[in-house]
Design a protein around this motif. Structure first.
Motif, short mmCIF file in Angstrom:
data_model
loop_
_atom_site.label_atom_id
_atom_site.label_comp_id
_atom_site.label_asym_id
_atom_site.label_seq_id
_atom_site.Cartn_x
_atom_site.Cartn_y
_atom_site.Cartn_z
N PRO A 204 -18.10 1.23 -5.63
CA PRO A 204 -16.81 1.02 -5.88
C PRO A 204 -15.80 2.87 -4.97
O PRO A 204 -15.91 3.51 -4.88
N VAL A 205 -14.69 2.52 -4.09
CA VAL A 205 -14.10 3.51 -3.18
C VAL A 205 -13.20 4.22 -4.37
O VAL A 205 -13.32 5.46 -3.76
N ASP A 206 -13.01 4.04 -5.25
CA ASP A 206 -12.37 4.47 -6.35
C ASP A 206 -13.01 5.80 -6.84
O ASP A 206 -13.55 4.62 -7.38
N PRO A 207 -12.68 6.62 -6.83
CA PRO A 207 -13.53 7.92 -7.48
C PRO A 207 -14.00 7.39 -9.06
O PRO A 207 -15.23 7.72 -9.47
N ALA A 208 -12.59 7.72 -9.68
CA ALA A 208 -13.43 7.08 -10.97
C ALA A 208 -14.24 6.25 -11.91
O ALA A 208 -15.09 5.69 -12.59
N ALA A 209 -13.86 4.63 -10.70
CA ALA A 209 -14.92 3.33 -11.21
C ALA A 209 -15.98 4.07 -10.48
O ALA A 209 -17.23 3.11 -10.39
N ARG A 210 -16.34 4.67 -9.15
CA ARG A 210 -17.69 5.22 -8.56
C ARG A 210 -18.15 5.93 -10.02
O ARG A 210 -19.78 5.67 -9.69
N HIS B 253 -15.06 14.47 -13.32
CA HIS B 253 -15.63 13.22 -13.27
C HIS B 253 -16.43 12.93 -14.38
O HIS B 253 -17.62 12.47 -15.12
N ILE C 282 -15.86 9.38 -0.28
CA ILE C 282 -14.51 9.18 -1.09
C ILE C 282 -14.24 10.83 -0.92
O ILE C 282 -13.00 11.20 -1.81
N HIS D 102 -12.56 1.35 3.69
CA HIS D 102 -13.59 -0.13 3.39
C HIS D 102 -12.73 -1.57 3.23
O HIS D 102 -12.99 -2.02 3.74
N LYS E 259 -8.68 4.77 5.02
CA LYS E 259 -9.21 3.76 4.37
C LYS E 259 -10.04 2.26 4.97
O LYS E 259 -9.59 1.46 4.84
N GLU F 70 0.48 -0.63 0.40
CA GLU F 70 0.14 0.33 -0.22
C GLU F 70 0.59 1.44 -0.30
O GLU F 70 1.99 0.93 0.64
#
Length: 366
Positions: A303-309, A346, A332, A106, A104, A50
Motif C-alpha cells: 500500500p502507498v498509504d504509510p499506515a497501511a504499509r 509507526h 513512500i 502509483h 502520485k 484529489e
C-alpha cells in the motif's frame, strides 16, 4: 515608520474569499527569484476528488491549509493617494503551505491495467483500452522529471503516443537477448552500437525497433548512437524476473543464485549479488540455519498509504532489521529524514547485539 490611512474598499464584499496567501519554501523562492525573462513552470494538478499538488519541473509539493492565530489583512494602495492610503480588500484566517511529497505515480498501475504490451499482441490492439502519454502527463500528480523517471522505473513503453507497460517475461527475454548479442557480436557493453542491436532484434526476433530502443534507454545512457549499459540495472531486472515466480513458493537461495548467474552469463556472473534486489524479497532462515529460502515480496505491491504499509509489513513479519525495512519505505518517503519520521511514528526501535530491530507500535492480529 510612516503612517497609513486604512480604509475599507468598496470592493471588499466582492473580493472576500478571492485571495490566497501561499508560503514558498526556500528552494521555490530561489527558482522564482532566479527567473528572468521567462516565468518558472509551476502547475497545480489534481482531480476534483484529489488533494491538489503544486509541481515544478522536477518536484511535487502538497498544498496544505494552515489556520492562523491572527488575521492577515490584504490591502492595496489607494489610486488617489498611493503613498498615504491603503484599502482593505480581504482578510485571511489561513495560509497555504507547500510540503515536498512523493509523486502520485502509483495511479499508473491502475490506469494502465489490461494495457500490457507483450510479444505478438498486435491482434488485440484494436480492442484494447487506451491511455495516452499526454493524458497521463496532465493528470498524474508528478513533475515532468518525476513523470519521465516513473515511466522508466515502471517499464512503461510509449507506443504511438499510448502508454503500454511491457510484460515482465517479454522484458526479461529482450534483456537476455541483448546480453547474448553483446557477446556474439563482440560489442563492448560500455559503448555498444544501438543501431546494430536494434536491427538484429528486429530481424531475428521481430521485436519492434520502437520497443527495443526504449528498453535500451531504460538500462543505461545512449549518446551519439552508443549504449553505455547499466550492468547492475540489467542484472537486477533479470534477477527480479526469476524471483517473480516465487511469491507463494519460496526458492532456495542457492538455487536462485545459480539460476540468476546462468541467465546473465559468464561475463556478468561476478556482479550477481542479492543486495541488488533489496526491497523485492524476504529472506527466510530455518531454525537450524542450514536452509535459506527467498520469497518474492516487492515494495511496489505494498500500500502507498504509510499506515497501511506498516500494517502490511508487521503482519508479514513481527520484527524487522533496520537495513531490511528501510528498503520497503523508499517509495513512500521523499528522503531519509521523512523515512525516519515514519519509522518513529509507526514502529518501535529495539537494540540488541544483532543491531537495531523495529516492531509495531500497536498489536496486529495475523
Amino acid at each position: 515608520m510612516s503612517e497609513l490611512d486604512i480604509r475599507l474598499s468598496a470592493a471588499t464584499a466582492q473580493d472576500t474569499g478571492s485571495f490566497r496567501l501561499l508560503e514558498l519554501p526556500p528552494e521555490l523562492c530561489k527558482i522564482i527569484e532566479a527567473a528572468s525573462e521567462k516565468s518558472p513552470s509551476l502547475f497545480i494538478k489534481g482531480h476534483p476528488t484529489e488533494d491538489a499538488v503544486l509541481c515544478t519541473s522536477d518536484k511535487t509539493y502538497a498544498v496544505r491549509s494552515v489556520v492562523l492565530s491572527n488575521t492577515v489583512l490584504v490591502v492595496t494602495p489607494s489610486r488617489s493617494d498611493p503613498d498615504g492610503t491603503v484599502h482593505i480588500r480581504d482578510q485571511l484566517h489561513e495560509i497555504m503551505e507547500l510540503v515536498p511529497v512523493v509523486p502520485k505515480l502509483h495511479k499508473l498501475s491502475i490506469l494502465l491495467r489490461d494495457m500490457e504490451y507483450d510479444e505478438g499482441d498486435e491482434d488485440r490492439q484494436a480492442t484494447m483500452p487506451k491511455y495516452s502519454y499526454e493524458q497521463a502527463r496532465s493528470e498524474i500528480q508528478a513533475s515532468e522529471a518525476e513523470f519521465s523517471r516513473g515511466l522508466k522505473e515502471r517499464r512503461i513503453l510509449v507506443l504511438d503516443g499510448q502508454l503500454r507497460p511491457i510484460a515482465p517475461a517479454h522484458l526479461s527475454t529482450t534483456l537476455e537477448l541483448l546480453l547474448n548479442y553483446l557477446i556474439s557480436l563482440s560489442l563492448s557493453y560500455q559503448a555498444a552500437a544501438v543501431e546494430e542491436l536494434v536491427s538484429v532484434l528486429a530481424d531475428a526476433h521481430e521485436i519492434p525497433r520502437a520497443v527495443s530502443n526504449q528498453v535500451i534507454s531504460w538500462f543505461g545512457d545512449v549518446k551519439e548512437g552508443l549504449w553505455k549499459m547499466d550492468a547492475d540495472a540489467v542484472i537486477r531486472e533479470l534477477g527480479i524476473g526469476i524471483l517473480r515466480h516465487h511469491r507463494h513458493n519460496p526458492i532456495s537461495e542457492h538455487e536462485f543464485l545459480k539460476k540468476w548467474k546462468n541467465v546473465v552469463g559468464d561475463t556478468f556472473e561476478p556482479s550477481v549479488k542479492l543486495t541488488l534486489l533489496l526491497g523485492n524479497y524476504l529472506r527466510n532462515v530455518s531454525l537450524s540455519g542450514d536452509d535459506v529460502t527467498l520469497t518474492y515480496f516487492p515494495s511496489s505491491a505494498l500500500p502507498v498509504d504509510p499506515a497501511a504499509r506498516f500494517v502490511e509489513l508487521f503482519l508479514t513479519r513481527q520484527r524487522w532489521k533496520h537495513e531490511e525495512i528501510e528498503h520497503f519505505l523508499l517509495d513512500i518517503a521523499v528522503n531519509s529524514k521523512e523515512r525516519d519520521k515514519l519509522l518513529l511514528k509507526h514502529a518501535r526501535a529495539l537494540t540488541n547485539t544483532e543491531g537495531v530491530w523495529y516492531t509495531a507500535r500497536v498489536s496486529y492480529n495475523n
